[in-house]
Design an enzyme around this catalytic site. Structure first.
Site, PDB file in Angstrom:
ATOM      1  N   GLY A 152       0.795  -1.218   0.000  1.00 33.92           N
ATOM      2  CA  GLY A 152       0.000   0.000   0.000  1.00 33.92           C
ATOM      3  C   GLY A 152       0.825   1.264   0.000  1.00 33.92           C
ATOM      4  O   GLY A 152       0.279   2.351   0.171  1.00 33.92           O
ATOM      5  N   ARG A 154       4.053   3.736  -1.827  1.00 33.28           N
ATOM      6  CA  ARG A 154       4.703   4.025  -3.104  1.00 33.28           C
ATOM      7  C   ARG A 154       6.000   4.785  -2.857  1.00 33.28           C
ATOM      8  O   ARG A 154       6.096   5.595  -1.927  1.00 33.28           O
ATOM      9  CB  ARG A 154       3.782   4.835  -4.024  1.00 33.28           C
ATOM     10  N   ILE A 159      17.368   7.694  -1.993  1.00 31.10           N
ATOM     11  CA  ILE A 159      18.556   8.274  -1.377  1.00 31.10           C
ATOM     12  C   ILE A 159      19.622   7.194  -1.374  1.00 31.10           C
ATOM     13  O   ILE A 159      19.731   6.421  -0.428  1.00 31.10           O
ATOM     14  CB  ILE A 159      18.284   8.749   0.062  1.00 31.10           C
ATOM     15  N   ASP A 412      31.836   1.260  11.247  1.00 34.81           N
ATOM     16  CA  ASP A 412      32.278   2.194  10.194  1.00 34.81           C
ATOM     17  C   ASP A 412      31.507   3.510  10.275  1.00 34.81           C
ATOM     18  O   ASP A 412      31.070   4.052   9.268  1.00 34.81           O
ATOM     19  CB  ASP A 412      32.121   1.571   8.811  1.00 34.81           C
TER      20      ASP A 412
END
Length: 549
Positions: A152, A154, A159, A412
């Site tokens: 449900g 989108r 990124i 890291d």
């Protein structure tokens, strides 16, 4: 077919005891499956066995997520049973080969569940030491959900390796990061889902499929700390348009932050050395600029979420993350470039004030780039008050301390993991540990000295590796220059740390004690541990109880 007798493995300090009838039956069933895979019994009807098997496997995954291992084992058993019956009447050879691989995969997971969760006898008050049951905070298990719930939503932006997703029902946005499952559960590496860590991005839910774990993360809209500092230092070259989201964010942040002030040049310092030329921003053709400011690109399991660029199409098709969204490169004046001579102003810091100043390089242009300053690209100047750096450092320290208490190492930690919320406080990107996810370290973080020297070696890592990363980040914030730029040949046991003369004594002492080549000698380790780190003179003005509260 012979029946296999099974005897439970005793826990340390407990006498062996016979298996229950159910566990014996489980062992017998697993042996029967092996024999049936080898021999085969063609007794499948003409029903679509793949649909029936998929139903059982879906239920198994849901039960697996919710830690109902007995039910999960039974559903895996039923699913494998359906596949075994159907494979012998399936006329499609390629499909039969694919089904055999699935059978092996589900059988392996069923065996792992049995060995890790059903075979071990538990005495009263004892708790398992592997898998999801190792979670210290049991309520976190309620965060697990079926992956179908993501249908449900989108995707509205990308990124790098995470996606900005909008819930169609509520309109809210959040970040989704996928972690590949290796399907070989490590009995040494426990699953740990940190909860309640101050100054860290919140995990809202997680979803599991056959091949991946999807983390549903809070969307921190302030972007990364590094990109904010660069945009403050060079506002005319930050790529912002009037009324953009980043402009609104800056308007919200400015009342809370007084970050940048003119820097006083040290005596005898040539002003020309600080001159920089800024190249006009270049946009990637794959994503529109949309008025957004540059942001540091995240790399990791780290599970982070800086501000995203929004896709104008709103399509759920996931575009491949481009190599660079917006490039703001700071170079030494006169340096050649493929794009031709730099256009724009040259900027010389002037004025006076008791502030920290310096020439700071960004990060490597792959996972650590601040969309502008990369290795070898020159220098971009910022000046940040030490008191402000001290506050950010304290918030980061509190987050790392809480992660370590729950058994999680970052390994890291780099600038892409430090976000700013709307109040100007640090928000660490999400870190966790999964027995089915192979931990990976950002190679650029290692190359640029954000990761400790021992990361990537054969020795077992401890909390000391994160205290090195903490020191490397502070070094860049306090001096304005990345550690790898000051020490291009790296840091060895005999290396003397390069520090500017104008740095305060407490700050210099803190950096020296954190950036020790030998892990056991770093501040935060040994006697006193993190308490000794928090009592360092650099943090003398920090009220830790109020910070945590």
């Amino acid at each position: 077919m012979s029946l296999v007798a099974c005897e439970c493995l005793p826990s340390p300090g407990l006498e062996p005891e016979p298996c229950s009838r159910a566990r014996s039956q489980a062992c017998v069933y697993l042996e029967q499956i092996r024999n049936r895979v080898a021999l085969g019994v063609p007794d499948m009807t003409k029903r679509d066995y793949l649909v029936d098997a998929a139903t059982q496997i879906r239920l198994a995954l849901e039960r697996d997520v919710s830690e109902d291992y007995e039910a999960a084992f039974n559903h895996y058993q039923n699913g494998v049973d359906v596949l075994l019956r159907g494979i012998h009447v399936d006329p499609n050879k390629e499909r039969r080969e694919a089904v055999k691989l699935k059978i092996t995969k589900y059988l392996r997971r069923a065996e792992e569940i049995f060995n890790c969760h059903l075979q071990r006898p538990l005495s009263s008050g004892a708790s398992p030491s592997t898998g999801f049951s190792s979670l210290r905070l049991r309520p976190i298990r309620t965060l697990g959900s079926a992956v179908e719930q993501l249908r449900g939503c989108r995707v509205v932006g990308v990124i790098e390796k995470v996606q900005l997703v909008q819930d169609s029902a509520t309109g809210g946005t959040f970040v989704v990061k996928s972690l590949p499952r290796c399907h070989m559960v490590s009995r040494e590496r426990l699953t740990i889902i940190p909860h309640g860590v101050p100054y860290m991005t919140k995990l809202l839910r997680y979803f599991m499929s056959e091949d991946s774990i999807f983390l549903h993360l809070e969307h921190v809209q302030g972007g990364t700390l590094w990109s904010h500092l660069l945009s403050q230092a060079h506002p005319r070259h930050s790529g912002l348009s009037s009324g953009s989201t980043q402009e609104r964010m800056k308007a919200q942040l400015n009342p809370h932050l007084n970050l940048l002030t003119p820097a006083r040049l040290p005596s005898g310092h040539a002003p020309g050395k600080d001159r920089i030329a800024l190249e006009p921003p270049r946009t990637s053709p794959s994503l529109p600029l949309a008025g957004e400011a540059p942001s540091i690109r995240p790399q990791r399991e780290a599970e982070g979420e800086p501000t995203a660029r929004t896709s104008t199409s709103g399509s759920s098709d996931l575009p491949k993350a481009p190599g660079g969204h917006l490039h703001l490169q700071a170079r030494r004046a006169g340096q050649n470039s493929d794009a031709g001579p730099p256009r724009g102003l040259t900027w010389v810091p002037e004025g006076a004030g008791p502030v920290l100043g310096g020439c700071g390089r960004g990060m490597d242009q792959s996972c650590l780039s601040a969309d502008g300053a990369g290795r070898g690209c020159g220098r971009a100047t910022w000046s940040v008050r030490e008191e402000q750096v001290k506050q950010w450092a304290a918030e980061t320290l509190v987050a790392l301390e809480a992660l370590h208490e729950q058994g999680v190492l970052c390994r890291d930690l780099h600038p892409g993991n430090l976000l700013l919320d709307q109040a100007g406080h640090i928000r660490l990107t999400y870190f966790g540990q999964w027995s089915e996810v192979e931990p990976q370290c950002c190679g650029e973080a290692v190359d640029n000295l954000y990761s400790a020297p021992e990361v990537g070696g054969i020795s077992e890592l401890t909390e000391a590796c994160d205290w090195w990363s903490f020191g490397s980040l502070l070094y860049e914030l306090l001096t304005g220059m990345a550690l790898s730029q000051s020490h291009p040949s790296g840091i060895q046991a005999h290396t003397q740390l390069q520090l500017p003369e104008w740095l305060s004594r407490p700050a210099a002492s803190l950096l020296t004690e954190l950036l020790q080549f030998e892990p056991t000698r770093r501040l935060g380790m040994g006697e006193g541990g993190v308490s000794k780190l928090k009592s360092h003179p650099f943090f003398s003005t920090i009220q830790w109880s109020k910070l945590v509260g």
